[in-house]
Design a protein around this motif. Structure first.
Motif, PDB file in Angstrom:
ATOM      1  N   LYS A  48    -110.965 -10.278 -16.728  1.00 30.59           N
ATOM      2  CA  LYS A  48    -110.566  -9.190 -17.627  1.00 30.59           C
ATOM      3  C   LYS A  48    -109.173  -8.654 -17.309  1.00 30.59           C
ATOM      4  CE  LYS A  48    -115.394  -7.659 -17.993  1.00 30.59           C
ATOM      5  NZ  LYS A  48    -115.954  -8.370 -16.839  1.00 30.59           N
ATOM      6  N   ILE A  49    -108.566  -9.152 -16.239  1.00 26.38           N
ATOM      7  CA  ILE A  49    -107.267  -8.640 -15.814  1.00 26.38           C
ATOM      8  C   ILE A  49    -106.160  -9.201 -16.709  1.00 26.38           C
ATOM      9  CG2 ILE A  49    -105.621  -8.540 -13.894  1.00 26.38           C
ATOM     10  CD1 ILE A  49    -107.977  -8.749 -12.013  1.00 26.38           C
ATOM     11  N   ASP A  50    -105.199  -8.357 -17.031  1.00 27.55           N
ATOM     12  CA  ASP A  50    -104.027  -8.756 -17.824  1.00 27.55           C
ATOM     13  C   ASP A  50    -103.282  -9.889 -17.105  1.00 27.55           C
ATOM     14  OD1 ASP A  50    -101.728  -9.012 -19.283  1.00 27.55           O
ATOM     15  OD2 ASP A  50    -101.137  -6.914 -19.144  1.00 27.55           O
ATOM     16  N   PRO A  51    -103.019 -11.019 -17.791  1.00 25.84           N
ATOM     17  CA  PRO A  51    -102.303 -12.131 -17.161  1.00 25.84           C
ATOM     18  C   PRO A  51    -100.951 -11.735 -16.575  1.00 25.84           C
ATOM     19  CG  PRO A  51    -103.261 -12.829 -19.239  1.00 25.84           C
ATOM     20  CD  PRO A  51    -103.464 -11.354 -19.150  1.00 25.84           C
ATOM     21  N   ASN A  52    -100.266 -10.790 -17.225  1.00 25.11           N
ATOM     22  CA  ASN A  52     -98.982 -10.334 -16.682  1.00 25.11           C
ATOM     23  C   ASN A  52     -99.162  -9.635 -15.335  1.00 25.11           C
ATOM     24  OD1 ASN A  52     -97.420 -11.219 -18.898  1.00 25.11           O
ATOM     25  ND2 ASN A  52     -98.011  -9.405 -20.066  1.00 25.11           N
ATOM     26  N   LEU A  53    -100.281  -8.933 -15.185  1.00 19.14           N
ATOM     27  CA  LEU A  53    -100.537  -8.222 -13.936  1.00 19.14           C
ATOM     28  C   LEU A  53    -100.850  -9.190 -12.803  1.00 19.14           C
ATOM     29  CD1 LEU A  53    -100.883  -5.597 -12.391  1.00 19.14           C
ATOM     30  CD2 LEU A  53    -103.261  -5.491 -13.225  1.00 19.14           C
ATOM     31  N   TRP A  54    -101.819 -10.117 -13.049  1.00 17.42           N
ATOM     32  CA  TRP A  54    -102.128 -11.030 -11.949  1.00 17.42           C
ATOM     33  C   TRP A  54    -100.990 -12.021 -11.713  1.00 17.42           C
ATOM     34  CZ3 TRP A  54    -102.193 -16.102 -13.164  1.00 17.42           C
ATOM     35  CH2 TRP A  54    -102.695 -16.530 -14.393  1.00 17.42           C
ATOM     36  N   GLY A  55    -100.148 -12.259 -12.738  1.00 20.42           N
ATOM     37  CA  GLY A  55     -98.953 -13.072 -12.523  1.00 20.42           C
ATOM     38  C   GLY A  55     -97.990 -12.388 -11.554  1.00 20.42           C
ATOM     39  N   HIS A  56     -97.873 -11.061 -11.704  1.00 23.18           N
ATOM     40  CA  HIS A  56     -97.055 -10.284 -10.757  1.00 23.18           C
ATOM     41  C   HIS A  56     -97.671 -10.330  -9.365  1.00 23.18           C
ATOM     42  CE1 HIS A  56     -94.952  -6.989  -8.828  1.00 23.18           C
ATOM     43  NE2 HIS A  56     -96.102  -6.349  -8.671  1.00 23.18           N
ATOM     44  N   TRP A  57     -98.998 -10.269  -9.294  1.00 25.75           N
ATOM     45  CA  TRP A  57     -99.674 -10.308  -7.991  1.00 25.75           C
ATOM     46  C   TRP A  57     -99.442 -11.631  -7.276  1.00 25.75           C
ATOM     47  CZ3 TRP A  57    -105.079  -7.975  -9.603  1.00 25.75           C
ATOM     48  CH2 TRP A  57    -104.917  -6.599  -9.825  1.00 25.75           C
ATOM     49  N   VAL A  58     -99.397 -12.724  -8.043  1.00 21.04           N
ATOM     50  CA  VAL A  58     -99.121 -14.032  -7.419  1.00 21.04           C
ATOM     51  C   VAL A  58     -97.737 -14.013  -6.775  1.00 21.04           C
ATOM     52  CG1 VAL A  58     -98.684 -16.481  -7.912  1.00 21.04           C
ATOM     53  CG2 VAL A  58    -100.688 -15.346  -8.900  1.00 21.04           C
TER      54      VAL A  58
END
Length: 203
Positions: A48-58
């Motif tokens: 459910k996490i926004d792809p932009n958010l977990w992309g930043h986390w990576v």
């Protein structure tokens, strides 16, 4: 109204014969297990996490939060290499997908036994009916035939009523597992791209 429903349910239970007991227990096992697995997967926030958010986390593992953050930090632990990233994501898949997948297969088998149990009741009811027909005529014979037909129909219907909604729920659970596996694959791809990009910049 409640008393009427109780009387109707009791009448159906008695008319269904001795197989209504096993069908009741089977229904409890099926729906307890199905809902337990569904809510277990529903509780996972990863997909459910926004792809932009977990992309930043990576890119910035220190900012990552929750279950996804733990996955990101685990897969980017030192030493980092393409092989280590793939091996760690394989561990993540095993930890997150293996048990739910096994339980889904088991539940599919268990749900499939419900209509078969109902079919067994159909056979038992028809045997009772044929026994009544062979006994001759009279009010007792008519009652035996009617009871056999009721048993045959009720157990079959009960087995289908148990199985059909369960199959719908299992298809939803299967989709949730596929979404989770797709999310892990996207996370792995993003992590590998980041590592390769970082390695190229270092060279």
């Amino acid at each position: 109204m409640i008393e009427f429903l109780k009387d109707e349910a009791l009448g159906i239970w008695i008319a269904g014969g001795w197989l209504m007991g096993p069908l009741f227990v089977l229904g409890l096992v099926i729906y307890f297990s199905v809902f337990q697995l569904y809510f277990q997967l529903q509780a996972r926030p990863s997909t459910k996490i926004d792809p932009n958010l977990w992309g930043h986390w990576v890119d910035s593992p220190a900012d990552a939060q929750g279950e996804t953050g733990r996955i990101i930090r685990f897969t980017q632990m030192e030493p980092v290499s393409v092989e280590s990233i793939r091996l760690r994501f394989a561990e993540v898949r095993s930890a997150m997908l293996s048990m739910p997948t096994r339980r889904l297969k088991f539940l599919t088998i268990i749900v499939g036994t419900a209509p078969l149990t109902g079919l067994l009741g159909t056979v038992a009811g028809m045997l009772t009916t044929f026994g009544g027909l062979s006994a001759g005529s009279g009010s007792d014979t008519v009652g035996t035939i009617a009871g056999g037909i009721s048993e045959a129909l009720i157990t079959t219907e009960t087995g289908l009523v148990l199985a059909i909604p369960a199959y719908v729920a299992l298809s939803r659970i299967k989709r949730m597992l596929e979404d989770l596996e797709l999310f892990i694959t996207k996370l792995e791809t993003a992590t590998l791209k980041r590592h390769l990009h970082t390695s190229a910049d270092a060279d």
